[in-house]
Design a protein around this motif. Structure first.
Motif, mmCIF file in Angstrom:
data_model
loop_
_atom_site.group_PDB
_atom_site.id
_atom_site.type_symbol
_atom_site.label_atom_id
_atom_site.label_comp_id
_atom_site.label_asym_id
_atom_site.label_seq_id
_atom_site.Cartn_x
_atom_site.Cartn_y
_atom_site.Cartn_z
ATOM 1 N N ARG A 211 0.844 -1.202 0.000
ATOM 2 C CA ARG A 211 0.000 0.000 0.000
ATOM 3 C C ARG A 211 0.874 1.246 0.000
ATOM 4 O O ARG A 211 1.791 1.381 0.800
ATOM 5 C CB ARG A 211 -0.939 0.004 1.208
ATOM 6 N N THR B 103 -4.730 6.346 -0.795
ATOM 7 C CA THR B 103 -3.896 5.154 -0.707
ATOM 8 C C THR B 103 -4.245 4.171 -1.825
ATOM 9 O O THR B 103 -5.422 3.860 -2.037
ATOM 10 C CB THR B 103 -4.084 4.454 0.653
ATOM 11 N N THR C 190 -3.563 0.292 -3.422
ATOM 12 C CA THR C 190 -3.090 -1.059 -3.127
ATOM 13 C C THR C 190 -2.600 -1.684 -4.417
ATOM 14 O O THR C 190 -3.309 -1.668 -5.428
ATOM 15 C CB THR C 190 -4.214 -1.917 -2.522
#
Length: 386
Positions: free
Chosen positions: A148, A191, A193
Motif C-alpha cells: 500500500r 492510498t 493497493t
C-alpha cells in the motif's frame, strides 16, 4: 462461422470509425473544442512558424513625405516531436474458440474489449491534456505496508491501471516496481493497493507514471502553465511565451477576479477567452458565490452533448483532471492538436491488425496515433488558483 478474418473486418470497417469519433470529441469538452490538423507535421516532428507581436510597417506622415519602412511580422519557430499514443486490446484463443459457433457471442466479446479500450483511452487522453508531458500521475507521500502506497493525489489514477514507480533522485524506475497494477484505491486517504509488495527503498517524493510512459506524453496545459522552457524556446527570452497566472489566498473567487483576468489578456494579447475549465471544487465555489449574490446561473448546451455553466456567454465546465483550486481561462482557437494521421490500427504483415502474441495463446490489436498539442499564443491564456 466466426473467424479472425471476421474480427479483422469488424475492427477496420465497423469499430474504427466509432473509435475515432469517441477519442476525438468524446473525451472531454476541451478536446472537442481543439482543432485537430495534419498541418505543420514534418516527418516525426511538428515544426511551426508562429507570429507574435505585430507588423511594424505602419506609420503616418505628410502628403509628399516618405512612406513607412517595411517591417514584417515577427516569427518564432516552435518544434516538438510527435508523441506516440497507443491502446491495445487482447483476446485469448480459447475465448475465440468458445464463441466461434455464435456470431452474437463473438460480437459481445469484441464489444466488451472495445468498450474497455475506449474507456481507458479516453481517461488517459483526457488526463494528458492537463499534464506537463512528463507522465507523472502523482508523487509518493508514504509507504503504509508491503503493498500500500500513499500518493499526493489520486485524481489521475484508476483501479486496473498498470504503473511504474521512479526514484526521485535518479529518475529511474525501480526494477521491482515496474508494470505494477493498481488493485484498489482508498480515495479518502489517497492510498493505492498494488498487486504485490511495495519496494522497501521507496521514498517520499518518488513519482508514479503509466507503464513505460515517462517523458512521452502529450505537451498539455501543465507544460504551458509552467516556468519551464517549451517548444524549443526559452521563456526568459520570449515574454510572450508566459501565460497570465495568479494565485489568491482564501476564498477570493468572484466575477471581478475572473473578469479582471479576461480583460487583461484581451488588452495585452488581443485574446478572446471562449472556454473556462475548472476543478470541481472551484466550480462549486463559483456556484455558491453566484447563489450568495443572487446571480442568475444560466446553462449552455455544447457540441457533442456536453453541458456547461455560462459565464457571460463563455462556457464554464469542470474536469476531474484539473488540479484542486484551479481554473483555466482559454482561447481555444490558439490550440491545435497536430497529428500525422487520425487514430488507426497498427498493421503488420499483409495489413493484418490482429496478431498472435509471441509465445502466448492470445491475439492482440493496437490503436495508434502520433500527435502533440501546441498553443500558438501562451500569453493569451489564464490560470487562476484559489
Amino acid at each position: 462461422m466466426v473467424s479472425l478474418e471476421t474480427a479483422e473486418k469488424a475492427l477496420k470497417s465497423v469499430y474504427l470509425g466509432v473509435v475515432q469519433d469517441q477519442l476525438n470529441v468524446g473525451v472531454n469538452p476541451l478536446l472537442a473544442k481543439i482543432q485537430q490538423t495534419t498541418s505543420d507535421v514534418w516527418g516525426k516532428e511538428i515544426i511551426k512558424m508562429v507570429p507574435y507581436g505585430m507588423n511594424g510597417g505602419i506609420g503616418a506622415g505628410t502628403e509628399i513625405g516618405e512612406l513607412p519602412d517595411s517591417a514584417g511580422n515577427n516569427y518564432k519557430q516552435f518544434k516538438l516531436e510527435l508523441k506516440n499514443l497507443y491502446g491495445t486490446i487482447e483476446i485469448s484463443d480459447k475465448a475465440i474458440m468458445a464463441s466461434r459457433s455464435s456470431a452474437g457471442a463473438f460480437v459481445n466479446l469484441l464489444n466488451a474489449e472495445m468498450e474497455g479500450l475506449l474507456k481507458a483511452s479516453k481517461f488517459n487522453l483526457g488526463r494528458m491534456l492537463y499534464g506537463d508531458g512528463s507522465g507523472t500521475l502523482a508523487t509518493v507521500t508514504a509507504v503504509n505496508s508491503s503493498n500500500r502506497v500513499v500518493l499526493s493525489s489520486v485524481r489521475n489514477v484508476m483501479e486496473g491501471m498498470v504503473v511504474d514507480f521512479h526514484s526521485k533522485d535518479s529518475g529511474n524506475v525501480y526494477p521491482n516496481m515496474k508494470g505494477r497494477r493498481i488493485v484498489s484505491i482508498d480515495r479518502s486517504s489517497r492510498t493505492v493497493t498494488l498487486d504485490g509488495s511495495a519496494y522497501d527503498a521507496m521514498a517520499v517524493g518518488d513519482t508514479v507514471t503509466v507503464q513505460k510512459s515517462k517523458g512521452y506524453e502529450i505537451t498539455g496545459l501543465g507544460a504551458i502553465f509552467s516556468d519551464k522552457d517549451i517548444y524549443g524556446l526559452k521563456r526568459s527570452e520570449n515574454e510572450w511565451m508566459k501565460p497570465y497566472m495568479r494565485s489568491f489566498s482564501g476564498n477570493n473567487l468572484d466575477t471581478e477576479t475572473i473578469q479582471r483576468a479576461i480583460d487583461y489578456v484581451e488588452e495585452v494579447a488581443g485574446s478572446n477567452i471562449d472556454f473556462i475549465v475548472a476543478s470541481y471544487d472551484v466550480r462549486r465555489k463559483y456556484i455558491n458565490y453566484a447563489n450568495t449574490i443572487r446571480l442568475n446561473i444560466d446553462f449552455m448546451n455544447l457540441d457533442c452533448g456536453y453541458k456547461a455553466i455560462s459565464y457571460n456567454g463563455i462556457p464554464l465546465v469542470a474536469d476531474r483532471f484539473v488540479e484542486e483550486n484551479a481554473m483555466y481561462l482559454l482561447n481555444s482557437k490558439d490550440f491545435k492538436l497536430h497529428q500525422l494521421s487520425d487514430w488507426r490500427w497498427l498493421e503488420g504483415d499483409g495489413g493484418r491488425v490482429i496478431k498472435q502474441k509471441a509465445g502466448s495463446p492470445c491475439y492482440s490489436a493496437t490503436l495508434v496515433k502520433y500527435a502533440d498539442l501546441i498553443c500558438d499564443k501562451p500569453i493569451g491564456q489564464v490560470k487562476l488558483t484559489f
